[in-house]
Design an enzyme around this catalytic site. Structure first.
Site, PDB file in Angstrom:
ATOM      1  N   CYS A  34      -5.140   1.370  -9.070  1.00  0.00           N
ATOM      2  CA  CYS A  34      -4.427   2.119  -8.047  1.00  0.00           C
ATOM      3  C   CYS A  34      -3.946   3.428  -8.673  1.00  0.00           C
ATOM      4  O   CYS A  34      -3.283   3.408  -9.722  1.00  0.00           O
ATOM      5  CB  CYS A  34      -3.236   1.317  -7.536  1.00  0.00           C
ATOM      6  SG  CYS A  34      -2.167   2.272  -6.420  1.00  0.00           S
ATOM      7  N   ASP A  41      -6.837  -2.985  -8.789  1.00  0.00           N
ATOM      8  CA  ASP A  41      -7.298  -3.329  -7.449  1.00  0.00           C
ATOM      9  C   ASP A  41      -8.608  -4.092  -7.622  1.00  0.00           C
ATOM     10  O   ASP A  41      -9.454  -3.711  -8.435  1.00  0.00           O
ATOM     11  CB  ASP A  41      -7.554  -2.072  -6.614  1.00  0.00           C
ATOM     12  CG  ASP A  41      -6.275  -1.442  -6.100  1.00  0.00           C
ATOM     13  OD1 ASP A  41      -5.327  -2.190  -5.786  1.00  0.00           O
ATOM     14  OD2 ASP A  41      -6.234  -0.207  -5.988  1.00  0.00           O
TER      15      ASP A  41
END
Length: 120
Positions: A34, A41
């Site tokens: 992120c 992520d």
């Protein structure tokens, strides 16, 4: 020698360029970071394409997807980047890249990019 992530996509000649056929890849272990928090992520990247003259070599695709592991990027940006890089390397007749990202903060994100070669 250990393998390393790479942005280099290798290709090979399509063995049946006279025929339309679809190739499917699912990469359920995709990770990036992120860009706001630096937290990982996780996603499944789904690639579907109808090749024209070139096909992507699988090990190079694996190393290419791995190269995003330590890169901060938004879901929309990374999915479009993967599509752009595959389009540049393959010039496929059709291509869809879908980033199916795991739930983060109570929100699930799916980004789909579609491309079709101009037939004119």
């Amino acid at each position: 020698m250990p393998t390393k992530p790479s942005k280099q996509l290798e290709t090979f000649a399509n063995p049946n360029p006279e025929r339309d056929y679809e190739i499917h890849f699912d990469a359920p272990e995709f990770t990036c970071l992120c860009p706001m928090t630096g937290q990982p992520d996780f996603a499944t990247i789904r690639i579907r394409y109808v090749p024209d003259e070139r096909c992507v070599e699988l090990k190079s695709l694996k190393l290419y997807l791995w190269s995003f592991r330590d890169e901060g990027t938004f879901h929309e940006a990374v999915t479009n980047r993967i599509a752009d890089d595959l389009i540049a390397a393959l010039a496929p007749r059709r291509l869809t890249v879908e980033g199916d990202f795991y739930v983060r903060g109570g929100i699930k994100t799916v980004v789909r990019v579609e491309h079709a070669k101009d037939k004119s």
